[in-house]
Write an enzyme that holds these catalytic residues in place. Structure first.
Site: not given
Length: 739
Positions: A81, A141, A150, A254, A334, A490, A524, A657, A660
């Site tokens: 994306h 995040h 990790s 988030h 959220s 978090e 984390y 972008d 696209t």
């Protein structure tokens, strides 16, 4: 990070075995408030800092690798994306010689493994210039990036192992971003502004927050005007002559506009805002990738005109203005403002755009406010760092309940499996020891240290498997009168408020006027809650690994760092965690060879674009493709959109972008069953000028014999973008089969 149903069913089995053993249009050009930047007031003060900014691509494998965030084994990358970036800022004080490096990476987290290797390479390249003390590695995040970076089993479990390809992409990209910022150090100014942003976030766990003491709830209402910290803070960086360098924006929400059914790599709402502002400021789409000529060494530009691609505009190397959007504490914040997983739009891409646009608009307003002379920060740069062993930290009465307390070895609570309100998993939240039936209570509530938490996995008791970290980094970085508190957690709204006011109390007399508690940074280690939130064992409390007094231990440590900073004293960093790079349990294999169908060839058009389209339509074409895991950050991206100008085609958009998308799909074609179908989409912006366009696919394949990677291309037919026609049309018939 959220645990959702398909993963948790598998996880429950693993945990039981362990028990028995000894996170607007998405395609429209981001809309500026009035202008992308208000010119600064005349520089009334001499430059007080040296400042540099840099960007590097950290996108990672986009074909078939497990995604990090929702912990679903079936959620595997299937295209792009947006690209992912590391954005770095170096701020140095000419007076003291101190500097800090602030990095914001489009990742769920910059895991300890990545951090260790980044620091090794920085030391090899720069000596002691950048260290654990002065390098802050923040993450946006996003829950829509490839995982496997990790060294801890919990965070690689749903990925099905450690991915050395993705790991190298992130490490090398972060190092390169810092190096580019370092190379551009020049005199400049830093200014600060803040203001509230409503309508872009919601507290997803109000019942848990209601469990806090009345004094804390009253403080939240007084300072925040509600149950969520909606303050946006912004650092504005300008050159000595007033020219713009960049911004770092902090806002607690988030990056979970993209849901757990998404398979496209995406920087989510934070990335939408960053890409949008950089495009407004820099004037052209960012070049996707670090290379000009495909397969060559890093260089300026992307010219390869002989293949029909004109100069693309800005690359990650020569981007002038850098905009980073980092989360401040957002453990219970959220973006899905209508509740659950609903971000206010028909699909996740639109929801990410809505949230990102709101953050962008407010940040631009604050940037203009920071143009006032009073917003200048003084030239102080400082940092402190320490390792904190959370497995058995002594907590002084002042930071607990009036009595001396200790933290606990890491353990995962039963309600962690239930997931959060905007990412439900298996079971339900709020399951405490007192609420369980006798036999289950006897099984899960044997560790008194964890109090109300029914423990499904005593992760800290395992000597054979390294489930999650116990030794965690705590850091404070100061730029002028602004202090940033970095932890790997978090942190809920209430917990962050506790840390903020305690640290501010220790630093106020030293000239610090604002403390920003960051989202997960430098590693984390799941969630951090207040004692009251922990007692209710909602998702956040159950994901608080180290027991009811974890917040006290972190706050106590941060205050000690703040006091040392205020007094100008150094701090012993303590014992770091072990390097687990030689103890990785499962390593993912790299991609095998790519194949084309019988009587077909790589780059061949399978489905061509429609011949005539208009703004608002989607141009779409499919090709015989290959894996997107070969050199994922290089060779100018996987697609370009090109427009004919004076007889030549010029690049007007790339896979970096938001208009696209690149889709990848494995096709089991005989005889190899290793074929790929790659589909390119371009949502035509409303301001796209009429003319002739085409889509170009840029692929790289691995030959069957294992030889060197080979580049190939596919080009759609030329199609026409006509002027917008308001007459009704079929929005689906936007592509046509190949003739």
């Amino acid at each position: 990070m959220k645990l959702t149903r398909p993963f948790t069913i598998a996880l429950v089995a693993a945990l039981v075995a362990a028990l028995l053993a000894p996170g607007f249009s998405a395609f429209a050009t981001p809309t500026p408030v009035a202008s992308a930047l208000t010119p600064p007031v005349a520089q009334s003060r001499a430059a007080r800092f040296e400042i540099g900014a840099g960007v590097a691509d950290i996108t990672g494998p986009a074909s078939g690798v497990g995604m990090m965030g929702y912990s679903m084994p079936g959620q595997r990358t299937g295209g792009l994306h947006t690209r992912l970036y590391a954005r770095a800022f170096v701020i140095a004080s000419p007076q003291s010689g101190e500097r800090v490096a602030l990095v914001v990476a489009d990742q769920l987290a910059v895991f300890e493994a990545v951090r260790q290797e980044v620091l090794r390479r920085l030391e090899a390249r720069f000596g002691d210039r950048y260290s654990e003390k002065n390098t802050v590695l923040m993450a946006t995040h996003t829950h829509s990036g490839p995982g496997g970076t990790s060294h801890f089993a919990t965070y690689d479990l749903s990925i099905l192992g450690f991915d050395p390809v993705g790991f190298e992409v992130v490490v090398s990209g972060v190092v390169e971003a810092i190096a580019r910022a370092d190379a551009r150090l020049a005199p400049g100014t830093v200014r600060f502004a803040e203001g509230e942003l409503w309508g872009a976030s919601v507290n997803r766990s109000p019942e848990a927050q209601a469990g806090n003491e009345r004094e804390l709830l009253d403080d939240l209402a007084r300072v925040f005007g509600g149950d969520l910290d909606r303050r946006m803070a912004l650092l504005r960086f300008d050159a000595a002559d007033g020219g713009p360098i960049g911004v770092v924006d902090f806002f607690g929400v988030h990056a979970t506009s993209m849901g757990n059914d998404n398979r496209l790599i995406s920087a989510d709402n934070k990335g939408f805002a960053a890409i949008g502002w950089e495009r407004l400021m820099n004037g052209q789409p960012r070049g996707a990738g670090d290379l000009g000529e495909r397969g060559s060494s890093v260089q300026e530009g992307n010219t390869r005109e002989e293949s029909g691609r004109a100069k693309s505009g800005l690359t990650t190397e020569n981007t002038a203005f850098v905009a980073a959007f980092a989360p401040s504490a957002s453990g219970d914040a959220s973006p899905n403002v209508l509740g659950g997983t609903d971000g206010g739009s028909a699909d996740d891409f639109e929801s990410a755009a809505i949230s990102g646009q709101r953050q962008l608009d407010r940040a631009i307003e604050l940037h203009a406010q920071a143009g006032e002379a009073a917003a200048f920060l003084d030239g102080v740069v400082d940092s402190r760092f320490v390792w904190l062993d959370m497995s058995a930290a002594a907590v002084a009465p002042r930071f607990a309940d009036g009595e001396s307390r200790t933290t606990c070895k890491a353990a995962y609570g039963l309600s962690m499996i239930a997931g959060a309100e905007d990412g439900p998993g298996f079971g339900r939240e709020g399951q405490t020891c007192d609420a369980l039936p006798g036999p289950l209570r006897a099984l899960l509530c044997r560790d008194a240290c964890h109090a109300e938490k029914p423990v499904v996995l005593s992760a800290g008791n395992s000597d054979e498997i390294h489930f999650s970290p116990s030794i965690v980094p705590i850091q404070i970085a100061r730029v002028g009168g602004i202090a940033l508190v970095a932890t790997p957690f978090e942190i809920t709204t209430a917990a962050a408020r506790v840390i903020e006011r305690e640290v501010h109390g220790a630093l106020a007399q030293a000239g610090v006027r604002r403390v920003v508690v960051l989202g997960p940074s430098n590693g984390y280690a799941s969630y951090l809650t207040t004692r009251g939130e922990y007692a209710l064992q909602h998702y956040e409390g159950a994901s608080n690994h180290f027991g009811p007094w974890a917040l006290g231990a972190v706050t106590q440590t941060a205050v000690a760092l703040a006091k040392a900073m205020a007094r100008g004293e150094s701090v012993d960093a303590g014992t770091p965690p072990p390097d687990l790079s030689r103890e990785i349990q499962v390593v993912l294999d790299s991609d095998d060879f790519d194949a084309a169908p019988l009587f077909g060839d790589f780059g061949e058009v399978l489905e061509d674009v429609a011949q005539s389209l208009q703004p608002g339509d989607t141009a779409r074409a499919s090709f015989v493709g290959a894996s997107l895991n070969h050199r994922p950050t290089r060779h100018g991206g996987f697609m370009t959109v090109e427009r004919e100008v004076n007889g030549r085609f010029e690049v007007v958009a790339r896979d970096s972008d938001v208009e696209t998308k690149v889709f990848w799909q494995r096709q089991l074609c005989p005889p190899s069953f290793r074929c790929s179908r790659v589909t390119l989409e371009w949502r035509i912006p409303e301001d796209a000028p009429p003319g002739s366009y085409r889509l170009r696919y840029l692929g790289t394949r691995q030959p069957m014999d294992g030889g060197e990677l080979r580049d190939f291309e596919g080009v759609s037919r030329v199609f026409q973008v006509r002027a917008f026609d308001a007459a009704p049309r079929d929005p689906v018939a936007l592509s046509a089969p190949t003739e």
